[in-house]
Design a protein around this motif. Structure first.
Motif, mmCIF file in Angstrom:
data_model
loop_
_atom_site.group_PDB
_atom_site.id
_atom_site.type_symbol
_atom_site.label_atom_id
_atom_site.label_comp_id
_atom_site.label_asym_id
_atom_site.label_seq_id
_atom_site.Cartn_x
_atom_site.Cartn_y
_atom_site.Cartn_z
ATOM 1 N N ALA A 48 0.829 -1.203 0.000
ATOM 2 C CA ALA A 48 0.000 0.000 0.000
ATOM 3 C C ALA A 48 0.867 1.257 0.000
ATOM 4 O O ALA A 48 0.594 2.221 -0.720
ATOM 5 N N SER A 106 -4.347 -3.199 8.766
ATOM 6 C CA SER A 106 -5.447 -3.320 7.805
ATOM 7 C C SER A 106 -6.341 -2.084 7.824
ATOM 8 O O SER A 106 -6.727 -1.560 6.782
ATOM 9 N N VAL A 110 -7.362 0.591 4.896
ATOM 10 C CA VAL A 110 -8.749 0.913 4.544
ATOM 11 C C VAL A 110 -9.011 2.420 4.645
ATOM 12 O O VAL A 110 -9.648 3.019 3.777
ATOM 13 N N GLN A 117 -10.727 1.206 -1.476
ATOM 14 C CA GLN A 117 -10.842 0.480 -2.737
ATOM 15 C C GLN A 117 -9.612 -0.398 -2.968
ATOM 16 O O GLN A 117 -8.581 -0.202 -2.338
ATOM 17 N N VAL A 118 -9.762 -1.335 -3.914
ATOM 18 C CA VAL A 118 -8.611 -2.162 -4.281
ATOM 19 C C VAL A 118 -7.512 -1.272 -4.858
ATOM 20 O O VAL A 118 -7.789 -0.343 -5.626
ATOM 21 N N TYR A 215 -2.232 -6.197 -7.690
ATOM 22 C CA TYR A 215 -3.171 -5.398 -6.897
ATOM 23 C C TYR A 215 -3.061 -5.824 -5.439
ATOM 24 O O TYR A 215 -2.429 -6.846 -5.134
ATOM 25 N N CYS A 216 -3.653 -5.049 -4.564
ATOM 26 C CA CYS A 216 -3.772 -5.498 -3.178
ATOM 27 C C CYS A 216 -4.942 -4.800 -2.521
ATOM 28 O O CYS A 216 -5.395 -3.756 -2.987
ATOM 29 N N ASN A 217 -5.429 -5.401 -1.441
ATOM 30 C CA ASN A 217 -6.416 -4.728 -0.596
ATOM 31 C C ASN A 217 -6.224 -5.194 0.839
ATOM 32 O O ASN A 217 -5.436 -6.107 1.109
#
Lengths: 292, 239
Positions: A48, A106, A110, A117-118, A215-217
């Motif tokens: 991120a 986390s 967020v 969002q992703v 990608y990541c989330n």
């Protein structure tokens, strides 16, 4: 046959990522005897941070640098939290602490990155985007590079743990902390060193995940952590070689199950297998005898 | 052989486990090249004393002077680095590591020529050479004790602390181990402090001895004299 080969390559590279995750958690286990559930979240957090820095500056190398800084910072700064618990031999409390770190990371993702969002990465960050055709199947260069990177990193860290005097000291701490201290291993310094290497490793995992997944989330932290914790216990906590082998095994079995087993049964079958192993081999799949 | 300079001097030492006093008042001195025994029953404070010397436990009062340094203010790793090695009670094997790795851990904090010291260890304990690639946990009790001693001397320490060396060893092995210690002192000039429950053997092989009771030094003197002392005979030698 072609499907099998394609699944093998993808299974091996996923297994490689699991192996590095378990390796990082094992490093932390060696020096502080904790199962660091939040280590996977740290890896996602570095991704991120990389995403944010790239989007602000457009410079991929600065983004990668920031990832390494973030990995080291988050991991090393969490060491003083674990230290008092580890000193008094706490067990369950360390799990709460490790999960707490994971949840906080986390939530940070967020709340502060792309409004939850992703996070998709630009091709410049993914580095290897070419794919080539072998017969009827498509192989991406990224998954092969990822596989090679995992192998190289795993070899470097295992060699460090087994051949260098600092690595030996970390393993000694895991086996018998009291004796390690009596031999002059500094509890504080060696612990921080273990966390520092784990932090660098977290950033490496982040970079490899960017290449492979793109990608990541925030939720990825949890799903990675569940698998990594299970794999770690499956192989035996602190078992370096066992951790690497069982991770690769899991990656391949997962890929094969997806291809050959119907629907949603793949994970249930795999976790069932894990449960049986943990019940009949309490010290891990590769443990030969009970530790004293 | 015996020299006059003091290597270790413990004065008025007291140590507490929370509110419980484990060591009340220990005074003790070890000179360069001596083998000094500390005798006492279970709970007399021997192990507490050893652990306090190396900083695993903190002294409440008193001082521990070693080679010009005050140990009570130092961390364990600094104390080990200053030249003290320990053979822990129960041998302290790193049982999942090989014999060789255990020996390598012995030089973790000491800048010495590992290979030539390794030869020296193997010449005293040839069994360790045969078993160097075996895991330490698979050795017999006597072999583990050899390894523990080898690991403690390979770094060339100025002072060796040995906690309950004879525990759980057969009488024949106990004699062998003590003879080796005397030989090491005579040939290599090691200074050794033994904390021992086996008073008979400890007095037989040491130069001087202290008797601890309930955390206090109650007697001290030359080992040969203590051996003939009626109180020591009655209380510790079962005569």
């Amino acid at each position: 046959m072609e499907l099998f080969l394609a699944q093998l390559v993808s299974g091996l590279s996923t297994g490689g990522i699991y192996a590095l995750l378990v390796l990082g958690m094992n490093l932390i286990t060696l020096v502080r005897n904790v199962v660091h559930h939040g280590f996977s979240h740290t890896c996602i957090f570095t991704m991120a941070v990389g995403w944010l820095v790239y989007n602000k500056t457009g410079m991929p190398w600065l983004a990668f640098l920031a990832m390494f800084a973030a990995g080291v910072l988050v991991t090393v700064l969490s060491e003083p939290l674990f230290r008092p618990l580890s000193k008094r031999g706490a067990d369950l409390e360390t799990i709460v602490l490790a999960m707490g770190i994971g949840i906080i990371l986390s939530e940070l993702i967020v709340n502060f990155f792309n409004s939850g969002q992703v996070l998709s990465f630009n091709d410049e960050m993914k580095i290897f985007t070419t794919k080539f055709q072998v017969g009827a199947i498509t192989v991406s260069v990224a998954s092969i590079v990822a596989l090679v990177a995992c192998v190289v990193i795993a070899i470097i860290i295992s060699t460090y743990l087994f051949k260098s005097s600092e690595g030996r000291a970390m393993r000694a701490m895991a086996q018998n902390l009291r004796v390690a201290k009596m031999l002059g291993v500094p509890f504080g310094k060696t612990g921080v060193l273990g966390f520092l290497i784990a932090g660098l490793l977290a950033a490496c995992i982040g970079v490899i995940c960017i290449m492979c997944l793109g990608y990541c989330n925030a939720e990825m932290g949890d799903s990675f952590a569940t698998k990594a914790v299970i794999l770690m216990l499956f192989a035996g906590q602190g078992d370096i070689k066992g951790g690497i082998l069982s991770s690769i095994l899991m990656g391949v079995v997962e890929a094969m199950a997806l291809a050959y087993l119907p629907g949603r049964w793949a994970e249930a079958i795999f976790y069932g297998f894990m449960m049986v192993i943990i019940i009949i081999k309490p010290n891990g799949l590769f443990a030969r005898k009970a530790k004293n | 052989m015996e020299q006059t300079n003091t290597l270790l001097k413990i004065e008025n030492l007291s140590v507490y486990y929370g509110p419980i006093c484990a060591v009340k008042k220990i005074d003790l001195e070890v000179k360069q090249g001596e083998i000094v025994a500390v005798l006492g029953a279970n709970g007399a404070g021997k192990s507490t004393m050893v652990n306090t010397i190396i900083g695993l436990m903190k002294a409440k009062t008193g001082s521990i002077q070693f080679d010009g340094k005050e140990l009570t203010k130092m961390r364990t790793d600094q104390i080990i680095q200053s030249g003290i090695s320990v053979v822990p009670e129960g041998r302290g094997m790193l049982s999942e590591m090989t014999v060789m790795e255990n020996l390598q851990m012995g030089v973790y904090h000491h800048k010495v020529d590992f290979n030539s010291n390794l030869e020296m260890i193997f010449s005293y304990f040839p069994r360790l050479k045969e078993r160097q690639w075996q895991k330490a946990g698979t050795l017999s009790g006597g072999e583990q004790q050899m390894l523990a001693i080898g690991r403690s001397i390979i770094g060339g320490p100025k002072l060796l602390l040995m906690d309950e060396l004879s525990l759980a060893l057969s009488p024949l092995y106990v004699d062998n181990i003590f003879k080796t210690l005397v030989q090491l002192r005579n040939e290599k000039g090691f200074t050794i402090l033994l904390a021992e429950q086996n008073a008979r053997k400890a007095l037989q092989y040491s130069d001087r001895a202290y008797v601890l009771d309930l955390g206090k030094t109650v007697m001290d003197g030359r080992s040969s004299e203590l051996m003939d002392d009626p109180f020591v005979q009655k209380a510790y030698l079962g005569a």
